[in-house]
Design an enzyme around this catalytic site. Structure first.
Site, PDB file in Angstrom:
ATOM      1  N   SER A 100      10.772  -7.443  -4.222  1.00  0.00           N
ATOM      2  CA  SER A 100      10.760  -8.772  -3.776  1.00  0.00           C
ATOM      3  C   SER A 100      11.351  -9.742  -4.357  1.00  0.00           C
ATOM      4  CB  SER A 100       9.269  -8.910  -3.711  1.00  0.00           C
ATOM      5  OG  SER A 100       8.821  -9.844  -2.567  1.00  0.00           O
ATOM      6  N   ASP A 138       6.717  -3.132   6.229  1.00  0.00           N
ATOM      7  CA  ASP A 138       6.890  -4.340   5.371  1.00  0.00           C
ATOM      8  C   ASP A 138       6.973  -5.737   5.853  1.00  0.00           C
ATOM      9  OD1 ASP A 138       7.857  -5.326   2.783  1.00  0.00           O
ATOM     10  OD2 ASP A 138       9.161  -3.620   2.490  1.00  0.00           O
ATOM     11  N   HIS A 149       4.766  -3.328   1.860  1.00  0.00           N
ATOM     12  CA  HIS A 149       5.747  -3.981   0.785  1.00  0.00           C
ATOM     13  C   HIS A 149       5.667  -3.432  -0.574  1.00  0.00           C
ATOM     14  CE1 HIS A 149       7.968  -7.480  -0.214  1.00  0.00           C
ATOM     15  NE2 HIS A 149       7.026  -8.036  -0.985  1.00  0.00           N
TER      16      HIS A 149
END
Length: 310
Positions: free
Chosen positions: A122, A262, A289
Site C-alpha cells: 500500500s 481490494d 487489501h
C-alpha cells in the site's frame, strides 16, 4: 506457522536535521542478510499506512524458513518503536515521501546491505516505486503489494467501493464528511464497514493487523498529515501523488499483487503493469487489501518463487 525469532534487532540512528531532535529507526532482521548463497538477497519490507507499523506484514519473515531468504522489517519514522514526532502533526513539508526514501537508504547503509529486493504494501509501494525510479544501485526486484501509482485512481476507486456499502453506512459517511466531523464514533463505525469488506475480510482480524491499526490510532500524526482521516477520504498532500509518467524508469524486475476485493482495484494497479518494463501481476481471488494475511500460504509461495526465480 509460529513466529520466527529475529536474528538481529536494534535501533539505527537516522539524522533528520529538521526534526529538531535525534531520530532512530527500529528494525528486525530475520536470517543472515550477509548470506552468500547465489541468487539469495535480503528482502526489505515496507509497511503501509502511512504511520502503521511492521507488525501486520511480519509474516513475510516466514520466507526465511520456507526459502532461506533473509528479511528485514522496520517501523518507519513516526510509528511503532521508531521515533515519534507528534509535534510535527500537520507539517506537510516534513512528512514527505523523500523523508521515507532517505530512511530506507539510511537503513540499507547502516546494515551494510548492497544488493537487495524490496516489498512494499500500500503506502509502502508508494515509497519503493518512488525510490525505484531513481535506479538505485543494488536493487534487483520489487514487490508492489496492493499499491498505487496515481492517488487519483485510488480516490476514484474508493468512491465506487463506498457505493457498495449499506445505505445506512453511506448516509453516515456523507453526513459527517459534509459536517467535518470525521472524528466522531458514528463515522468511525461506518468506516469499519468499508475496512471489513475491502481492507481485510478475515474475521476476526489477526492480532498483528489489530496491533498496527491500534498503533496508528494512538499516534495518527503521519497518517492524518500525509493522507487524511481514512482510506477513502484522502485530503492530505498524498492526494496529488502520481508517478505514472516515470514508471518506465524502473529497471528492477517487478511483481504486482492485489486482491479481488481490494481497495486497490485492478484499475489502481494497472498503471504499474502497463508502464514498468519487467513486470508480472498476480491477483488473489479470496482476498482484499492484505492478501499476504488472507491467503498466506499461497502468497508466500508466489512471493518466494518470484524472488528466487523458481
Amino acid at each position: 506457522m509460529p513466529k520466527l525469532e529475529p536474528y538481529l534487532e536494534g535501533d539505527l540512528d537516522f539524522t533528520v536535521p529538521s526534526a529538531g531532535k535525534p531520530c532512530k529507526t527500529h528494525y528486525w532482521v530475520f536470517g543472515d542478510p550477509k548470506s552468500s548463497k547465489p541468487g539469495v538477497r535480503p528482502l526489505i519490507g515496507l509497511h503501509g499506512g502511512p504511520g502503521f507499523t511492521h507488525d501486520y506484514i511480519s509474516n513475510i519473515s516466514h520466507l526465511t524458513q520456507l526459502f532461506g531468504i533473509p528479511v528485514v522489517l522496520y517501523d518507519q519514522l513516526g510509528g511503532g518503536k521508531s521515533t515519534h514526532l507528534a509535534e510535527k502533526n500537520g507539517d506537510t513539508s516534513f512528512w514527505a515521501i523523500g523523508l521515507f526514501i532517505e530512511e530506507l537508504e539510511n537503513l540499507l547503509k547502516g546494515l551494510g546491505i548492497e544488493e537487495f529486493d524490496l516489498f512494499g504494501h500500500s503506502w509502502g509501494s508508494i515509497v519503493i516505486s518512488s525510490f525505484a525510479i531513481r535506479k538505485p544501485k543494488g536493487l534487483k526486484k520489487i514487490v508492489l503489494a496492493s499499491g498505487l501509482a496515481s492517488m487519483s485512481d485510488w480516490i476514484e476507486s474508493g468512491k465506487e467501493l463506498k457505493k457498495l456499502l449499506s445505505e445506512e453506512a453511506q448516509d453516515i459517511l456523507k453526513k459527517h464528511e459534509e459536517a467535518g466531523t470525521t472524528d466522531s464514533e458514528e463515522y468511525q463505525g461506518a468506516t469499519m464497514e468499508f475496512y471489513k469488506r475491502f481492507a481485510c475480510r478475515l474475521g476476526p482480524w489477526p492480532e498483528d493487523l489489530l496491533s498496527s491499526f491500534g498503533s496508528m490510532m494512538q499516534d495518527p500524526t503521519v497518517y492524518h498529515t500525509i493522507n487524511g482521516p481514512n482510506e477513502f477520504l484522502v485530503i492530505g498532500p498524498l492526494k496529488d501523488h502520481d508517478i505514472t509518467s516515470e514508471l518506465h524508469k524502473i529497471e528492477a524486475t517487478t511483481l504486482i499483487t492485489n486482491g479481488k476485493y481490494d481497495e486497490a482495484q485492478d484499475k489502481v494497479v494497472l498503471p504499474f503493469f502497463l508502464n514498468i518494463p519487467k513486470v508480472k501481476w498476480v491477483q488473489f481471488a479470496e482476498s482484499s487489501h492484505v492478501a499476504f494475511l488472507e491467503e498466506e500460504d499461497r502468497y508466500l509461495k508466489v512471493l518466494g518463487e518470484f524472488l528466487l526465480d523458481i
